[in-house]
Design a protein around this motif. Structure first.
Motif, PDB file in Angstrom:
ATOM      1  N   PHE A   1     -35.650 -24.893 -14.846  1.00 26.57           N
ATOM      2  CA  PHE A   1     -34.081 -24.886 -15.416  1.00 26.57           C
ATOM      3  C   PHE A   1     -33.962 -23.803 -16.101  1.00 26.57           C
ATOM      4  CE2 PHE A   1     -33.536 -29.690 -14.937  1.00 26.57           C
ATOM      5  CZ  PHE A   1     -33.828 -29.605 -13.625  1.00 26.57           C
ATOM      6  N   ASN A   2     -35.005 -22.761 -16.713  1.00 24.31           N
ATOM      7  CA  ASN A   2     -34.700 -21.925 -17.893  1.00 24.31           C
ATOM      8  C   ASN A   2     -35.082 -20.520 -17.114  1.00 24.31           C
ATOM      9  OD1 ASN A   2     -34.187 -20.404 -19.870  1.00 24.31           O
ATOM     10  ND2 ASN A   2     -35.501 -21.363 -21.172  1.00 24.31           N
ATOM     11  N   PRO A   3     -34.068 -19.677 -16.561  1.00 27.22           N
ATOM     12  CA  PRO A   3     -34.521 -18.639 -15.874  1.00 27.22           C
ATOM     13  C   PRO A   3     -35.263 -17.414 -16.616  1.00 27.22           C
ATOM     14  CG  PRO A   3     -32.120 -19.207 -15.734  1.00 27.22           C
ATOM     15  CD  PRO A   3     -32.639 -20.101 -16.635  1.00 27.22           C
ATOM     16  N   ILE A   4     -35.071 -17.471 -18.234  1.00 25.55           N
ATOM     17  CA  ILE A   4     -35.818 -16.562 -18.871  1.00 25.55           C
ATOM     18  C   ILE A   4     -37.428 -16.804 -18.821  1.00 25.55           C
ATOM     19  CG2 ILE A   4     -35.776 -17.746 -20.842  1.00 25.55           C
ATOM     20  CD1 ILE A   4     -34.941 -15.246 -22.564  1.00 25.55           C
ATOM     21  N   GLU A   5     -37.635 -17.873 -18.514  1.00 24.70           N
ATOM     22  CA  GLU A   5     -39.358 -18.031 -18.166  1.00 24.70           C
ATOM     23  C   GLU A   5     -39.879 -17.136 -17.236  1.00 24.70           C
ATOM     24  OE1 GLU A   5     -41.040 -19.868 -20.025  1.00 24.70           O
ATOM     25  OE2 GLU A   5     -39.918 -21.407 -20.968  1.00 24.70           O
ATOM     26  N   ASN A   6     -39.114 -16.924 -16.187  1.00 18.94           N
ATOM     27  CA  ASN A   6     -39.269 -16.085 -15.011  1.00 18.94           C
ATOM     28  C   ASN A   6     -39.298 -14.849 -15.776  1.00 18.94           C
ATOM     29  OD1 ASN A   6     -39.808 -17.836 -12.485  1.00 18.94           O
ATOM     30  ND2 ASN A   6     -37.700 -18.373 -13.106  1.00 18.94           N
ATOM     31  N   ILE A   7     -38.613 -14.195 -16.309  1.00 15.81           N
ATOM     32  CA  ILE A   7     -38.272 -12.787 -17.010  1.00 15.81           C
ATOM     33  C   ILE A   7     -39.576 -12.742 -17.982  1.00 15.81           C
ATOM     34  CG2 ILE A   7     -36.794 -11.719 -18.588  1.00 15.81           C
ATOM     35  CD1 ILE A   7     -35.696 -11.993 -15.893  1.00 15.81           C
ATOM     36  N   TRP A   8     -39.768 -13.850 -18.561  1.00 16.95           N
ATOM     37  CA  TRP A   8     -41.179 -13.490 -19.561  1.00 16.95           C
ATOM     38  C   TRP A   8     -42.327 -13.082 -18.540  1.00 16.95           C
ATOM     39  CZ3 TRP A   8     -38.907 -12.746 -23.722  1.00 16.95           C
ATOM     40  CH2 TRP A   8     -38.319 -13.361 -24.109  1.00 16.95           C
ATOM     41  N   ALA A   9     -42.381 -13.913 -17.517  1.00 14.67           N
ATOM     42  CA  ALA A   9     -43.564 -13.845 -16.410  1.00 14.67           C
ATOM     43  C   ALA A   9     -43.526 -12.077 -16.022  1.00 14.67           C
ATOM     44  CB  ALA A   9     -43.467 -14.609 -15.366  1.00 14.67           C
TER      45      ALA A   9
ATOM     46  N   ALA B   1     -43.900  -3.925 -23.652  1.00 18.03           N
ATOM     47  CA  ALA B   1     -42.971  -4.830 -23.674  1.00 18.03           C
ATOM     48  C   ALA B   1     -41.387  -4.479 -23.551  1.00 18.03           C
ATOM     49  CB  ALA B   1     -43.273  -6.000 -24.537  1.00 18.03           C
ATOM     50  N   LYS B   2     -41.114  -3.539 -24.364  1.00 16.85           N
ATOM     51  CA  LYS B   2     -40.062  -2.765 -24.626  1.00 16.85           C
ATOM     52  C   LYS B   2     -39.708  -1.988 -23.286  1.00 16.85           C
ATOM     53  CE  LYS B   2     -36.034  -1.574 -26.957  1.00 16.85           C
ATOM     54  NZ  LYS B   2     -35.483  -0.696 -26.150  1.00 16.85           N
ATOM     55  N   GLU B   3     -40.593  -1.482 -22.682  1.00 23.61           N
ATOM     56  CA  GLU B   3     -40.243  -0.720 -21.477  1.00 23.61           C
ATOM     57  C   GLU B   3     -39.813  -1.400 -20.393  1.00 23.61           C
ATOM     58  OE1 GLU B   3     -43.667   1.431 -20.157  1.00 23.61           O
ATOM     59  OE2 GLU B   3     -43.784   2.824 -21.815  1.00 23.61           O
ATOM     60  N   LYS B   4     -40.633  -2.662 -19.995  1.00 20.97           N
ATOM     61  CA  LYS B   4     -40.069  -3.671 -19.128  1.00 20.97           C
ATOM     62  C   LYS B   4     -38.987  -4.285 -19.347  1.00 20.97           C
ATOM     63  CE  LYS B   4     -40.689  -5.823 -15.358  1.00 20.97           C
ATOM     64  NZ  LYS B   4     -40.625  -4.783 -14.204  1.00 20.97           N
ATOM     65  N   VAL B   5     -38.551  -4.616 -20.561  1.00 17.71           N
ATOM     66  CA  VAL B   5     -37.371  -5.098 -20.868  1.00 17.71           C
ATOM     67  C   VAL B   5     -36.212  -4.070 -20.413  1.00 17.71           C
ATOM     68  CG1 VAL B   5     -35.673  -5.763 -22.935  1.00 17.71           C
ATOM     69  CG2 VAL B   5     -37.949  -6.950 -22.935  1.00 17.71           C
ATOM     70  N   ASP B   6     -36.220  -2.969 -20.668  1.00 15.60           N
ATOM     71  CA  ASP B   6     -35.141  -1.732 -20.508  1.00 15.60           C
ATOM     72  C   ASP B   6     -35.252  -1.768 -18.971  1.00 15.60           C
ATOM     73  OD1 ASP B   6     -34.719  -1.673 -23.314  1.00 15.60           O
ATOM     74  OD2 ASP B   6     -36.137   0.252 -23.216  1.00 15.60           O
ATOM     75  N   THR B   7     -36.107  -2.005 -18.177  1.00 19.65           N
ATOM     76  CA  THR B   7     -36.047  -1.836 -16.870  1.00 19.65           C
ATOM     77  C   THR B   7     -35.703  -3.096 -16.048  1.00 19.65           C
ATOM     78  OG1 THR B   7     -38.461  -2.254 -16.482  1.00 19.65           O
ATOM     79  CG2 THR B   7     -37.638   0.041 -16.852  1.00 19.65           C
ATOM     80  N   ILE B   8     -35.521  -4.223 -16.659  1.00 19.15           N
ATOM     81  CA  ILE B   8     -35.256  -5.550 -15.733  1.00 19.15           C
ATOM     82  C   ILE B   8     -33.964  -5.322 -15.498  1.00 19.15           C
ATOM     83  CG2 ILE B   8     -34.920  -7.916 -15.839  1.00 19.15           C
ATOM     84  CD1 ILE B   8     -37.481  -8.021 -17.352  1.00 19.15           C
ATOM     85  N   THR B   9     -33.438  -5.551 -14.235  1.00 18.82           N
ATOM     86  CA  THR B   9     -31.971  -5.301 -13.758  1.00 18.82           C
ATOM     87  C   THR B   9     -31.128  -6.478 -13.898  1.00 18.82           C
ATOM     88  OG1 THR B   9     -32.299  -5.914 -11.619  1.00 18.82           O
ATOM     89  CG2 THR B   9     -32.787  -3.491 -12.208  1.00 18.82           C
ATOM     90  N   VAL B  10     -29.814  -6.093 -13.874  1.00 15.26           N
ATOM     91  CA  VAL B  10     -28.760  -7.331 -13.917  1.00 15.26           C
ATOM     92  C   VAL B  10     -29.305  -8.231 -12.411  1.00 15.26           C
ATOM     93  CG1 VAL B  10     -26.479  -7.987 -13.447  1.00 15.26           C
ATOM     94  CG2 VAL B  10     -27.127  -6.308 -15.373  1.00 15.26           C
ATOM     95  N   GLN B  11     -29.475  -7.689 -11.542  1.00  9.88           N
ATOM     96  CA  GLN B  11     -29.752  -8.446 -10.078  1.00  9.88           C
ATOM     97  C   GLN B  11     -30.822  -9.059 -10.371  1.00  9.88           C
ATOM     98  OE1 GLN B  11     -27.765  -8.252  -7.497  1.00  9.88           O
ATOM     99  NE2 GLN B  11     -29.426 -10.027  -6.785  1.00  9.88           N
ATOM    100  N   GLU B  12     -32.136  -8.612 -10.941  1.00  6.16           N
ATOM    101  CA  GLU B  12     -33.311  -9.559 -11.163  1.00  6.16           C
ATOM    102  C   GLU B  12     -32.836 -10.796 -12.265  1.00  6.16           C
ATOM    103  OE1 GLU B  12     -37.048  -6.995 -11.385  1.00  6.16           O
ATOM    104  OE2 GLU B  12     -35.889  -6.215 -12.728  1.00  6.16           O
ATOM    105  N   TRP B  13     -32.038 -10.506 -13.121  1.00  8.75           N
ATOM    106  CA  TRP B  13     -31.512 -11.691 -13.808  1.00  8.75           C
ATOM    107  C   TRP B  13     -30.606 -12.569 -12.970  1.00  8.75           C
ATOM    108  CZ3 TRP B  13     -31.802 -14.677 -17.699  1.00  8.75           C
ATOM    109  CH2 TRP B  13     -32.835 -14.188 -18.975  1.00  8.75           C
ATOM    110  N   LYS B  14     -29.827 -11.916 -11.870  1.00  4.06           N
ATOM    111  CA  LYS B  14     -28.960 -12.773 -11.192  1.00  4.06           C
ATOM    112  C   LYS B  14     -29.859 -13.658 -10.158  1.00  4.06           C
ATOM    113  CE  LYS B  14     -24.812 -13.215  -8.312  1.00  4.06           C
ATOM    114  NZ  LYS B  14     -25.447 -14.124  -7.504  1.00  4.06           N
ATOM    115  N   ASN B  15     -30.843 -13.146  -9.875  1.00  3.17           N
ATOM    116  CA  ASN B  15     -31.803 -14.024  -8.832  1.00  3.17           C
ATOM    117  C   ASN B  15     -32.771 -15.057  -9.637  1.00  3.17           C
ATOM    118  OD1 ASN B  15     -31.139 -12.033  -6.733  1.00  3.17           O
ATOM    119  ND2 ASN B  15     -33.131 -10.731  -7.145  1.00  3.17           N
ATOM    120  N   VAL B  16     -32.916 -14.992 -10.575  1.00  2.00           N
ATOM    121  CA  VAL B  16     -33.767 -15.870 -11.350  1.00  2.00           C
ATOM    122  C   VAL B  16     -32.713 -17.227 -11.814  1.00  2.00           C
ATOM    123  CG1 VAL B  16     -35.606 -14.655 -12.089  1.00  2.00           C
ATOM    124  CG2 VAL B  16     -33.562 -14.626 -13.883  1.00  2.00           C
TER     125      VAL B  16
END
Length: 428
Positions: free
Chosen positions: A325-333, A355-370
């Motif tokens: 139920f928590n999309p941010i868990e997939n973001i952490w992965a 970690a900062k590099e990856k945070v900066d490259t995760i897109t809005v679409q990736e967030w929407k997907n999770v």
């Protein structure tokens, strides 16, 4: 021993089992062991747990969610009553579960499942009502918030050890082979929030953990979490947001907690008076405290809820062990996978940079997907709980049975599998 003697022993065993509540198979085993010892001239010893405990099996929250879903699917999809053996075999196939049936049984218990005895003395594995209630409450509230069009923001904390690498790592050419140190090294704590519109701007917090404790939760206490809310999250939230949190202790610090039995009498009176609960100043402390016990659940309020409400936001808590139920868990992965792939130096500066590099490259679409995936999982459970209600209605539970767990874990496993309802026809 002739048939007559064996009949007598069996009857005696049944009487002992009925009188003591000890499983019949245990009584029979003790009788046979005693007979063997007498024939050998040995002394009879009280049975003890001599089984060697296996190493502790550590599984992540996603695998815990798979265990829960597997048990539900036995009821809902497969139309079968699950036994520990069947669950274990299925998890071995699906997630390569590394533990024994014994370790799985412990995990299932921690997830809030118990064996419920029916009136015909068979057992069915069911989820505790309090776990189901928390899930149902969450699903209703989050659905209401979405219908209202309110922004939903997921928050969480995670960690990455400096030795976090994958078996196939990126190399900068300076080393021909990497050997992972035995020590986990230093630990990076990451706190962030996001939703369908991506990460909340300026909400990223990263810091080196205090190594005194092995639990990263100990490094984020209520004071630190509140400071992060005040300085980094709240100033960047959209108006009327809904903030989703898990059940970490620092999310649940109480605002104006109820007095306990050792509190001053005047404090008890003040608490009751402020909440307009009928009482009398002539009451004695035990009487006042009983009133508090009867009413305090209605007045529980958490500090972070109050803080966010003062800024026009709401808080909703995830049910335990429901990371799906928590999309941010997939973001952490995603972040951990990126760090593991490129972590060559294995030092704090490197993993912070990666970690900062990856945070900066995760897109809005990736967030929407999770987020869409989490909503899909929510919808599945909306239907699941209705079916689980129907299942419990079809089986008459023995309301006088309070011994849902046997003190002898080995025997309980065997008895639960032997006495559990079996076969698809039971749920048809």
């Amino acid at each position: 021993m002739n048939d007559k003697d064996m009949s007598s022993v069996t009857t005696s065993a049944q009487l002992v089992a009925t009188s003591t509540g000890i499983p019949l198979s245990t009584v029979k085993r003790v009788l046979l062991e005693g007979k063997r010892l007498l024939e050998d001239g040995s002394k009879f010893k009280s049975p003890k747990k001599t089984r060697c405990r296996e190493n502790i099996i550590i599984i992540d929250d996603f695998d815990k969610a798979v265990i829960r879903r597997t048990i539900h699917n036995f009821h809902i999809t497969d139309k079968e009553v699950p036994t520990m053996k069947r669950i274990h075999e299925k998890l071995k196939r699906e997630i390569n579960y590394p533990g024994s049936i014994w370790s799985l049984r412990k995990e299932v218990s921690l997830l809030g499942f118990k064996w419920k005895r029916t009136e015909d003395n068979r057992k069915i594995l069911m989820e505790k009502h309090e776990i189901r209630y928390l899930r149902i409450h969450f699903l209703i509230k989050i659905s209401e918030y979405r219908i209202q069009g309110r922004p939903v923001v997921y928050t969480d904390e995670t960690y990455i050890d400096t030795t976090h690498t994958s078996s196939k790592s990126y190399s900068d050419g300076s080393t021909s082979g990497l050997k992972k140190p035995i020590s986990k090294g230093n630990r990076l704590i990451i706190v962030h929030a996001g939703g369908e519109d991506g990460f909340i701007p300026n909400a990223l917090l990263m810091f080196k953990a205090n190594q005194k404790s092995g639990d990263y939760h100990d490094n984020m206490n209520a004071a630190n979490y509140t400071k992060w809310l005040q300085t980094q999250l709240i100033p960047n939230l959209k108006p009327n947001s809904v903030v989703v949190v898990d059940n970490a202790s620092y999310h649940n610090s109480l605002e104006n907690p109820a007095p306990n039995s050792n509190s001053r009498k005047q404090d008890m009176i003040d608490w009751l008076k402020y909440r307009n609960i009928d009482h009398s100043t002539s009451m004695l402390k035990p009487q006042l405290y009983q009133l508090i016990l009867q009413n305090k659940q209605r007045f529980i309020e958490y500090k972070i809820d109050t803080l966010l409400r003062e800024h026009g936001h709401s808080v909703i808590r995830l049910p335990p062990y429901h990371p799906d139920f928590n999309p941010i868990e997939n973001i952490w992965a995603m972040i951990k996978g990126y760090v593991a792939k490129k972590n060559v130096s294995m030092n704090m500066d490197t993993i912070m940079r990666l970690a900062k590099e990856k945070v900066d490259t995760i897109t809005v679409q990736e967030w929407k997907n999770v987020c869409d995936h989490a909503i899909k999982e929510e919808k599945k459970f909306h239907g699941h709980d209705a079916v689980l209600d129907d299942i419990t209605e079809r089986f008459i539970i023995n309301t006088n049975d309070t011994s849902e767990e046997s003190e002898n874990e080995d025997e309980s496993d065997k008895e639960n599998d032997e006495n559990a309802m079996s076969g698809a026809e039971e749920l048809l």
